[in-house]
Design an enzyme around this catalytic site. Structure first.
Site, PDB file in Angstrom:
ATOM      1  N   HIS A  24       0.836  -1.205   0.000  1.00  0.00           N
ATOM      2  CA  HIS A  24       0.000   0.000   0.000  1.00  0.00           C
ATOM      3  C   HIS A  24       0.870   1.255   0.000  1.00  0.00           C
ATOM      4  CE1 HIS A  24      -3.722   2.249   0.891  1.00  0.00           C
ATOM      5  NE2 HIS A  24      -2.925   3.031   1.613  1.00  0.00           N
ATOM      6  N   GLU A  25       1.859   1.292   0.883  1.00  0.00           N
ATOM      7  CA  GLU A  25       2.740   2.455   0.970  1.00  0.00           C
ATOM      8  C   GLU A  25       3.582   2.605  -0.285  1.00  0.00           C
ATOM      9  OE1 GLU A  25       2.713   4.796   3.302  1.00  0.00           O
ATOM     10  OE2 GLU A  25       1.006   3.726   4.156  1.00  0.00           O
ATOM     11  N   HIS A  28       1.622   4.568  -2.865  1.00  0.00           N
ATOM     12  CA  HIS A  28       1.706   6.020  -2.655  1.00  0.00           C
ATOM     13  C   HIS A  28       3.056   6.550  -3.137  1.00  0.00           C
ATOM     14  CE1 HIS A  28      -2.048   6.330  -0.550  1.00  0.00           C
ATOM     15  NE2 HIS A  28      -1.662   5.564   0.463  1.00  0.00           N
TER      16      HIS A  28
END
Length: 354
Positions: A24-25, A28
């Site tokens: 997920h990170e 980003h």
């Protein structure tokens, strides 16, 4: 030995959960880089920083003491931080709407891509599917009365060839109460068995269960299957969210889960075999993606909501509004985590009963 197995299952569970957060990170991070937004730090894990180095682009990469998940520090995401004059054009808050939106939803997108990949890996390991070979004959059923045996391979119903279980099942259901003739292969010999099917709720009923075998899929089947399966899971999540907010699904049935409960469920899935564990990680990755789209801060959905409001108003929302919105979101999230933790203690999830 059993305790050792459970220990490794928990290690695998923690790693699986951490990998979802790290993916997920990473989403980003990648979209921030593509959008020309300055990423100050990208670390694997949290806690004391053990290893770190600075790239030519200025981003500090590293590994922290506790290898659980990861995090980004994106310049300008916190509207109260000081932004150096030479980096103002690279700050998140000074980028156009499209760049900010892509960076914000990048984590959700990467979780979805990760799920597709994992489901592909799951399918590549083989899938269990019923075949047109009898594995069980129900006593006193038409199959039992007319002499069907375990091991018979059904190849035709009247003049209709049968290649697989789906065809066998549909042809049988389409003949409620009728006399039909099955062709079976038994001990290498072809036999004709005349049978009158029962009529059960308007469908033909023979009274057998199929043998289930694990079969390998081709590359194209895996690719297609991974996208189809991801879409089916996505539709199910959307329907469940709709049922929850419409009151058709009770809070107890869709109750929140704390990190303790998540790790426990991961461990249970690991105990069912590595292939099932991979599928479960994919399911949670998609669930995390959906959960992050809930429009409350500090979730991604909250940031998206702010971006949309600002795009419509064509000016930033006030700091006071952001503070209140953020506090409400934190109260909601902490409350859900607390409720989830209580449920995980008094009534933990058991995958065997689901």
């Amino acid at each position: 030995m059993e305790n050792l197995n459970v220990f490794f299952q928990y290690i695998l569970a923690i790693l699986g959960f951490s990998l979802i957060i790290l993916v997920h990170e990473t989403g980003h991070f990648l979209f921030a880089k593509v959008s020309g937004i300055y990423v100050e730090e990208f670390f694997i894990g949290f806690g004391p920083k053990l290893i770190k180095f600075k790239s030519r682009g200025g981003t500090t990469y590293g590994i922290s003491a506790f290898l659980l998940g990861g995090y980004n520090k994106i310049l300008g995401l916190d509207r109260n931080e000081h932004i150096p004059e030479d980096k103002k054009d690279k700050a998140f808050c000074n980028k156009p709407f499209g760049s900010k939106l892509l960076t914000t939803v990048g984590g959700v997108g990467m979780n979805a891509v990760f799920a597709v990949i994992l489901i592909g890996i799951f399918l590549s390991m083989g899938v269990f599917a019923p075949v047109n070979v009898i594995d069980y004959v129900q006593p006193d059923s038409p199959a039992d009365i007319n002499g069907f045996k375990v091991g018979d391979r059904v190849i035709a119903l009247d003049d209709n060839r049968i290649e697989g279980w789906d065809k066998f099942s549909s042809l049988t259901k389409n003949n409620p109460g009728k006399k039909v003739t099955y062709t079976v292969i038994r001990n290498g010999q072809e036999l004709k068995i005349k049978t009158k099917l029962d009529n059960v709720e308007g469908e033909g009923f023979l009274g057998i269960s199929p043998k289930v075998v694990k079969k390998k899929l081709g590359f194209l089947e895996i690719v297609k299957g991974s996208f189809v399966m991801t879409w089916q899971i996505t539709k199910s999540y959307i329907e469940l969210f709709g049922m929850l907010f419409s009151g058709k699904l009770s809070f107890a049935e869709a109750r929140p889960v704390s990190p303790v409960g998540v790790i426990s469920i991961f461990q249970q899935s690991a105990s069912m075999g590595f292939q099932n564990f991979i599928l479960f990680v994919a399911l949670v990755s998609l669930l995390l993606a959906f959960g992050n789209l809930i429009p409350i801060l500090p979730l991604d959905g909250g940031h998206v909501a702010i971006l949309l409001v600002e795009a419509i108003r064509r000016r930033p929302v006030s700091k006071k509004f952001l503070e209140i919105y953020n506090k409400i979101g934190i109260v909601i999230l902490v409350s859900l985590l607390a409720v989830g933790f209580i449920f995980d203690i008094i009534s933990p999830f058991n995958l065997q009963n689901m």
